[in-house]
Design an enzyme around this catalytic site. Structure first.
Site, PDB file in Angstrom:
ATOM      1  N   SER A  95      41.425  28.680 -10.288  1.00  0.00           N
ATOM      2  CA  SER A  95      40.353  29.136  -9.414  1.00  0.00           C
ATOM      3  C   SER A  95      40.771  29.013  -7.964  1.00  0.00           C
ATOM      4  O   SER A  95      41.541  28.143  -7.599  1.00  0.00           O
ATOM      5  CB  SER A  95      39.092  28.288  -9.641  1.00  0.00           C
ATOM      6  OG  SER A  95      39.407  26.918  -9.492  1.00  0.00           O
ATOM      7  N   CYS A  96      40.257  29.904  -7.157  1.00  0.00           N
ATOM      8  CA  CYS A  96      40.393  29.816  -5.706  1.00  0.00           C
ATOM      9  C   CYS A  96      39.112  30.394  -5.119  1.00  0.00           C
ATOM     10  O   CYS A  96      38.440  31.191  -5.758  1.00  0.00           O
ATOM     11  CB  CYS A  96      41.578  30.627  -5.180  1.00  0.00           C
ATOM     12  SG  CYS A  96      43.198  29.862  -5.430  1.00  0.00           S
ATOM     13  N   ASP A  97      38.806  29.996  -3.916  1.00  0.00           N
ATOM     14  CA  ASP A  97      37.658  30.553  -3.218  1.00  0.00           C
ATOM     15  C   ASP A  97      38.033  30.786  -1.768  1.00  0.00           C
ATOM     16  O   ASP A  97      38.682  29.936  -1.150  1.00  0.00           O
ATOM     17  CB  ASP A  97      36.455  29.614  -3.309  1.00  0.00           C
ATOM     18  CG  ASP A  97      35.915  29.532  -4.724  1.00  0.00           C
ATOM     19  OD1 ASP A  97      35.105  30.392  -5.088  1.00  0.00           O
ATOM     20  OD2 ASP A  97      36.331  28.614  -5.459  1.00  0.00           O
TER      21      ASP A  97
END
Length: 475
Positions: A62-64
């Site tokens: 995941s990345c944001d």
């Protein structure tokens, strides 16, 4: 005399805004300060910490990435932020690469692929996994910021080594003088060379397509890809976030010339009605990673809306630290390996300020300021060692492991162990680190507000001094 910005290596300054000057020992509990982060409490379910895709580790990759523009920002500035969520034991370093002029015919070796070098490359600061050439996120001397996210689409994943999305981040920064130019660089290289190759320092390949968030002092762009195909959306005001999923619907500003024909030829779109990139190119059955990303995307959007009109660098730091939403990751397999927040003033007379942690878990890390100026002092404390016989560069790749930890990473990890072992001492240390970060933020706000006029050499030492100040608290 104007108040000056002073780092830990300078003599004590007169009472004035200053940066990274420790004012008390970590063990001194005679005073307590307010935490520099912001209370962000949006009730929502916490995504499960374990997901599985066939043949891959049970981890939530995941990345944001976030951007806010006026009128959502408090000051007339664009604010950019990103968490780089990577395999748990991967080391992320922060490096500065100066501008350069190259000879005709020069090549540049990216992570896997050698391509033609540009005539000129801009100075860049990058937060990157230490084993590869590209970057998870970074900025250039012209106030351009870029970050990327992994996605899975209807286009098949390429087995062959090509350009990584992280290579494209660095190439866009080195060659683009604005967010729009960086986007044009990335899309041209994507169409020419394609994207592919393992994004993980392990023998079992980990492959994905990419989305990007690009920003400068005036605007932002979301760029989403599927193989060599792409669509882009221009953002002129308000706020936007991306999170491991296609999110550009019908609001397409620019696209690959053959995008819609590709969709028709594959039977993904009939050609009737409006064209939505996300609807057409997203997988019918989403992998668990992308299902988890939907919750994070919604949570990030809510947090941006919650602070609309009042967003500052501190707001973004707090969002990147938010664990209830899953934006700050600390799971068995993946964790937030590095974080970045940038303030890009619309006034070109003011410098852009970029904050990097260079260490995992922003909730227990310090955001340290960096400004592009002449004569920048190198920061070897956040630079990983190099290896003559690097297993990431030998074929077959990743057949052994090397210790890529830089000095700040080593000391920070020891501090994290202390926090987990002794909660009382850990809280005192964390509070001290927050105070150090707060000093840096106050100094940068004073600089951007015009109330201090630092000497160029002070800004050249700024990032180095802040790293040194943090390391002193770990010894």
């Amino acid at each position: 005399m104007s108040p000056q910005i002073r780092g830990p290596c300078h003599p004590p300054a007169p009472p004035s805004p200053h940066i990274c000057q420790p004012q008390r020992d970590p063990g001194d509990t005679s005073r307590t300060g307010t935490r520099g982060d912001i209370a962000l409490s949006v009730p929502r379910p916490v995504p499960s910490a374990r997901f599985r895709m066939a043949g891959w580790d049970p981890v939530p990759s995941s990345c944001d990435c976030f951007v806010a523009l006026p009128p959502h920002t408090t000051a007339p500035a664009v604010i950019f932020g990103k968490n780089a969520d990577r395999p748990r034991h991967e080391v992320q370093e922060v490096i500065y690469v100066p501008a350069a002029v190259h000879r005709p015919g020069d090549k540049v070796q990216c992570t896997y692929l050698e391509i033609e070098q540009a005539e000129r490359t801009h100075a860049v600061v990058l937060s990157r996994p230490a084993w590869l050439w590209g970057a998870e996120m970074g900025a250039n001397e012209h106030g351009v910021c870029v970050g990327n996210e992994g996605v899975w689409t209807r286009e098949p994943l390429g087995e062959d080594e090509a350009l990584l999305g992280m290579d494209l981040v660095r190439l866009g920064l080195e060659r683009g003088g604005s967010a729009r130019e960086a986007l044009e660089v990335i899309t041209a290289l994507l169409e020419r060379y394609g994207q592919g190759g393992s994004c993980k320092e392990e023998p079992v390949p980990f492959v994905y397509h990419n989305t990007f968030l690009l920003a400068d002092r005036a605007e932002a762009w979301v760029l989403e890809t599927a193989g060599r195909y792409w669509a882009a959306q221009q953002i002129r005001e308000g706020s936007r976030n991306i999170s491991n999923q296609l999110s550009i619907g019908r609001e397409i500003t620019a696209e690959h010339a053959g995008l819609r024909q590709r969709a028709r030829s594959q039977g993904w779109w009939s050609g009737d009605g409006e064209f939505s990139f996300a609807e057409v190119f997203s997988l019918t059955h989403q992998p668990a990673r992308m299902e988890a990303a939907k919750a994070r995307y919604r949570a990030g959007k809510e947090l941006l809306q919650q602070h609309a009109g009042h967003i500052t660098a501190e707001t973004f730091m707090a969002i990147l630290r938010d664990k209830a939403s899953g934006i700050c990751v600390d799971s068995e397999g993946f964790r937030t390996a590095g974080s970045m927040v940038s303030v890009l003033p619309q006034d070109p007379a003011l410098p852009c300020v970029h904050f990097f942690t260079a260490t995992p878990d922003p909730s227990r890390s310090v955001f340290k300021p960096f400004i592009f100026v002449a004569g920048l002092k190198p920061a070897p404390q956040v630079r990983s060692p190099t290896f003559h016989d690097d297993p990431a560069k030998k074929i077959p790749r990743f057949q052994s492991m090397v210790d890529r930890r830089h000095e700040l990473y080593r000391r920070h990890q020891a501090a994290l162990e202390l926090m987990e072992r002794d909660q009382e001492r850990g809280q005192k240390l964390l509070q001290t680190l927050r105070d150090l970060e707060k000093q840096g933020l106050e100094g940068m706000n004073a600089l951007l507000g015009g109330t201090v006029a630092p000497r160029p050499e002070e800004l050249a030492d700024l990032f180095f001094d802040c790293v040194e100040a943090e390391m002193k608290f770990y010894t």
